[in-house]
Design an enzyme around this catalytic site. Structure first.
Site: not given
Length: 335
Positions: A126, A57
């Protein structure tokens, strides 16, 4: 369209209009993304404009910032908002400050897309709602749609913006609005007015909230999935509440909020993120500062808890109809 299709349409429209728009991220190319939001784009625009990246990321964000500084308009995807933290330094120290530190010579016109929030049993890695962290960062904008129509219009406006925009997509309502009753049949966008999405280019201006339900007794401030949960609870309870969908947290449409609270005299804030230092705390402070002499009851906040998002206790953590209903009764007690 559902929200996934609306996001895909926005990307398609913008890539067709502007050759500088590029899409990048993990599995966004041939695979079309985990939720298929980028499906078909690589086949149409090629591998140089829609491409997969390594699972890094910080690297995704660093490359996107460099692209933006050199004139492109990258739309990087962080596969889940929970994984945006490794990119935090690039976003905060570089993207958000590039215009300021270069005295306007360089900008970072990047739009970071990322699914966020719970309601799908994603567990602690998540299901997070990290929007409050980024609203604290000067130089960044934070956008959260609650309908397919807004998702497309806001995403187009974000891509056209010359500053970095974090575009968080509430994944619980990708396929349909959610009323908070997890044990009821799922709904889809085909029967919802906001599921009617034009195929071409249109904008929903950043910084403009929407009054999704007018009312006189109470103002409810919400965004994303919580807009639909609040509306369902209000309609079941019979309280004449005005529900404001913030749509963009930064810039915030404080004028609409102030006018509503001064009219109703009561304010409730609902979000899924953890309570302490959540964006609701900033909203509460702003309402208190601007509307103190109009308030007839303390401001109520209904939020997630100060714990990691639990898998087995998903619906205890999620600010659902029971907790919102209890807050409604409390704030309306002496009305």
């Amino acid at each position: 369209m559902n929200m996934i299709q609306a996001i895909n349409s926005a990307l398609d429209v913008m890539m067709d209009r502007d050759p500088d728009v590029v899409v990048m991220g993990e599995d966004v190319g041939y695979f079309g993304g985990v939720f298929r939001a980028t499906a078909g784009l690589q086949a149409k625009f090629g591998k140089t404009r829609v491409f997969d990246t390594p699972i890094t990321e910080i690297g995704i964000m660093g490359v996107a910032i460099g692209m933006g500084a050199y004139g492109l308009r990258p739309v990087p995807e962080i596969q889940f908002a929970d994984y945006i933290y490794p990119a935090l330094d690039q976003l905060v120290s570089e993207a958000a400050r590039l215009r300021y530190r270069s005295a306007g010579e360089f900008t970072a016109p990047i739009t970071i897309r990322s699914p966020y929030g719970g309601g799908i049993f994603g567990g602690q890695t998540h299901s997070q709602s990290p929007e409050g962290i980024f609203t604290h960062v000067s130089g960044m904008k934070t956008v959260i749609p609650s309908t397919p129509y807004d998702a497309k219009g806001l995403l187009i406006a974000a891509i056209e913006d010359n500053d970095p925009v974090l575009f968080l997509e509430p994944k619980r309502i990708y396929n349909g609005p959610f009323d908070g009753h997890w044990d009821r049949p799922a709904q889809n966008w085909s029967k919802h007015p906001a599921g009617e999405v034009p195929t071409g280019h249109y904008r929903v201006e950043l910084g403009k909230a929407a009054i999704v339900r007018p009312g006189e007794a109470l103002t409810i401030l919400a965004y994303g999935t919580m807009v639909h949960v609040c509306r369902a609870v209000v309609e079941e309870s019979g309280v004449d509440a005005e529900i404001i969908d913030l749509r963009t947290l930064v810039p915030l449409d404080i004028q609409t909020i102030e006018a509503s609270v001064k009219k109703t005299g009561r304010c409730m804030i609902v979000h899924e993120a953890t309570r302490t230092s959540g964006f609701g705390a900033e909203l509460s402070a702003l309402v208190q500062e601007r509307c103190f002499y109009h308030l007839e009851a303390p401001i109520e906040r209904v939020t997630g808890f100060d714990t990691p998002y639990p898998h087995s206790l998903e619906w205890a953590y999620f600010p659902g109809p029971v907790r919102i209903g209890q807050a409604l009764k409390k704030i309306m007690k002496d009305a």
